[in-house]
Design a protein around this motif. Structure first.
Motif, short mmCIF file in Angstrom:
data_model
loop_
_atom_site.label_atom_id
_atom_site.label_comp_id
_atom_site.label_asym_id
_atom_site.label_seq_id
_atom_site.Cartn_x
_atom_site.Cartn_y
_atom_site.Cartn_z
N ALA A 1 26.37 -1.12 -17.02
CA ALA A 1 26.55 0.02 -17.92
C ALA A 1 25.23 0.67 -18.31
CB ALA A 1 27.28 -0.42 -19.18
N ALA A 2 24.13 0.02 -18.03
CA ALA A 2 22.83 0.48 -18.51
C ALA A 2 22.05 1.23 -17.45
CB ALA A 2 22.01 -0.72 -19.00
N GLU A 3 20.89 1.70 -17.87
CA GLU A 3 19.99 2.44 -16.98
C GLU A 3 19.33 1.52 -15.96
OE1 GLU A 3 17.61 0.79 -20.28
OE2 GLU A 3 19.47 1.89 -20.22
N HIS A 4 19.49 0.19 -16.12
CA HIS A 4 18.87 -0.76 -15.19
C HIS A 4 19.50 -0.72 -13.81
CE1 HIS A 4 16.62 -2.58 -18.42
NE2 HIS A 4 17.73 -2.64 -19.13
N ALA A 5 20.80 -0.45 -13.77
CA ALA A 5 21.52 -0.52 -12.49
C ALA A 5 21.12 0.63 -11.58
CB ALA A 5 23.03 -0.50 -12.73
N ILE A 6 21.04 0.33 -10.31
CA ILE A 6 20.77 1.34 -9.29
C ILE A 6 22.13 1.85 -8.83
CG2 ILE A 6 19.89 1.72 -6.96
CD1 ILE A 6 17.89 -0.51 -7.45
N GLU A 7 22.27 3.14 -8.72
CA GLU A 7 23.53 3.71 -8.24
C GLU A 7 23.73 3.26 -6.79
OE1 GLU A 7 25.80 5.40 -9.95
OE2 GLU A 7 24.54 5.15 -11.72
N ILE A 8 24.94 2.88 -6.48
CA ILE A 8 25.24 2.38 -5.14
C ILE A 8 24.88 3.41 -4.08
CG2 ILE A 8 27.11 1.69 -3.60
CD1 ILE A 8 28.38 0.30 -6.00
N GLY A 9 25.08 4.68 -4.35
CA GLY A 9 24.75 5.71 -3.39
C GLY A 9 23.26 5.83 -3.12
N TRP B 1 22.26 -4.68 -8.13
CA TRP B 1 20.88 -4.29 -7.85
C TRP B 1 20.29 -3.66 -9.10
CZ3 TRP B 1 18.15 -5.84 -3.89
CH2 TRP B 1 18.76 -6.09 -2.66
N VAL B 2 19.10 -4.05 -9.45
CA VAL B 2 18.40 -3.43 -10.57
C VAL B 2 16.96 -3.16 -10.15
CG1 VAL B 2 19.82 -4.46 -12.39
CG2 VAL B 2 17.81 -5.67 -11.60
N SER B 3 16.33 -2.24 -10.83
CA SER B 3 14.92 -1.95 -10.56
C SER B 3 14.06 -2.82 -11.45
CB SER B 3 14.62 -0.48 -10.86
OG SER B 3 15.36 0.35 -10.01
N TYR B 4 13.01 -3.34 -10.88
CA TYR B 4 12.06 -4.12 -11.66
C TYR B 4 11.27 -3.16 -12.53
CZ TYR B 4 8.48 -7.53 -12.81
OH TYR B 4 7.64 -8.38 -13.48
N PRO B 5 11.22 -3.39 -13.83
CA PRO B 5 10.53 -2.43 -14.71
C PRO B 5 9.02 -2.45 -14.49
CG PRO B 5 11.20 -4.37 -15.95
CD PRO B 5 11.76 -4.53 -14.57
N ARG B 6 8.44 -1.28 -14.38
CA ARG B 6 6.98 -1.17 -14.22
C ARG B 6 6.28 -1.50 -15.53
NH1 ARG B 6 5.64 -0.96 -9.08
NH2 ARG B 6 6.80 0.52 -7.87
N ASP B 7 6.86 -1.04 -16.64
CA ASP B 7 6.29 -1.29 -17.96
C ASP B 7 7.35 -1.92 -18.85
OD1 ASP B 7 3.74 -0.06 -17.45
OD2 ASP B 7 4.80 1.87 -17.53
N VAL B 8 6.95 -2.95 -19.58
CA VAL B 8 7.85 -3.61 -20.51
C VAL B 8 7.14 -3.65 -21.86
CG1 VAL B 8 9.01 -5.78 -21.08
CG2 VAL B 8 8.85 -5.04 -18.72
N SER C 1 0.82 -1.21 0.00
CA SER C 1 0.00 0.00 0.00
C SER C 1 0.85 1.25 0.00
CB SER C 1 -0.94 -0.01 1.22
OG SER C 1 -0.17 -0.05 2.41
N SER C 2 2.12 1.12 0.41
CA SER C 2 3.00 2.28 0.41
C SER C 2 3.64 2.51 -0.95
CB SER C 2 4.10 2.10 1.46
OG SER C 2 4.95 1.02 1.11
N GLY C 3 3.41 1.60 -1.92
CA GLY C 3 3.98 1.76 -3.24
C GLY C 3 5.47 1.52 -3.27
N ARG C 4 5.95 0.68 -2.35
CA ARG C 4 7.38 0.39 -2.27
C ARG C 4 7.90 -0.19 -3.57
NH1 ARG C 4 9.50 -4.16 1.20
NH2 ARG C 4 7.29 -4.40 1.50
N GLU C 5 9.07 0.20 -3.96
CA GLU C 5 9.69 -0.26 -5.20
C GLU C 5 10.09 -1.73 -5.11
OE1 GLU C 5 13.88 0.53 -7.45
OE2 GLU C 5 12.85 2.24 -6.59
N ILE C 6 9.90 -2.45 -6.20
CA ILE C 6 10.35 -3.83 -6.27
C ILE C 6 11.82 -3.81 -6.65
CG2 ILE C 6 10.07 -6.05 -7.44
CD1 ILE C 6 7.19 -5.19 -8.05
N SER C 7 12.65 -4.44 -5.86
CA SER C 7 14.07 -4.50 -6.15
C SER C 7 14.46 -5.90 -6.56
CB SER C 7 14.89 -4.09 -4.93
OG SER C 7 14.62 -2.75 -4.61
N VAL C 8 15.41 -5.96 -7.44
CA VAL C 8 15.90 -7.25 -7.93
C VAL C 8 17.42 -7.27 -7.75
CG1 VAL C 8 16.08 -8.77 -9.94
CG2 VAL C 8 14.05 -7.32 -9.66
N LEU C 9 17.91 -8.32 -7.12
CA LEU C 9 19.34 -8.52 -6.98
C LEU C 9 19.74 -9.63 -7.94
CD1 LEU C 9 22.00 -7.84 -5.46
CD2 LEU C 9 21.44 -9.73 -3.92
#
Length: 164
Positions: A147-155, A102-109, A24-32
């Protein structure tokens, strides 16, 4: 009472939307994405050491819940794990000598046909919506993700947010 004649596709879409919303908080889905060696498979010795196999951990709905998707050559292993909310899967797998991204799960594919041999790499590419034809081996996937936009910045990664 639920309509007995409801459309099964609508039910599936509703479940996917619920999972996609994560909570319900809309938390992001993370993928390792975890890259490992596979010394027990002689054919994979042709691949770069440390990048002969890959699998993913997807954050679950509840804190400390992880879904492990491990596409193996003889089966597709899918397990749900429940750990303490402070469990850090990246630290665990790095301690074992594996490489992690770590990558973000895409909302739209985009809905397009993707061709490729069914392998651990191809399954993960489909999970993440990657259609790069040149990505075939785990090493190539690692390079693509880092190298792509999929990766989450470590910071930007705060593990406590992933589990709360």
């Amino acid at each position: 009472m639920r309509d007995m004649m409801s459309d099964p596709q609508t039910d599936i879409d509703a479940l996917a939307d619920q999972w996609g919303a994560q909570s319900s908080s809309g938390r992001e889905i993370s993928v390792l994405v975890v890259f490992a060696d596979a010394p027990e498979k002689p054919l994979l010795r042709l691949l770069k050491p440390g990048f002969r196999h890959c699998f993913v951990l997807v954050s679950g709905v509840r804190a400390g819940e992880w879904i492990c998707l491990d596409p193996q050559s003889h089966r597709l292993r899918l397990e749900s794990w429940c750990y303490s909310p402070i469990f850090d899967p990246e630290a665990y797998y790095r301690a074992l000598g594996h490489h992690c991204v770590w990558v973000s799960y895409p909302r739209d594919v985009t809905r397009q046909v993707r061709f490729g041999p069914i392998s651990c790499v191809e399954i993960i590419k489909r999970l993440l919506g990657i259609s790069a034809f040149s990505v075939i081996t785990p090493w190539q996937l690692y390079r693509h993700l880092t190298a792509a936009e999929h990766a989450i910045e470590i910071g930007d990664v705060y593990f406590s947010e992933k589990c709360s």
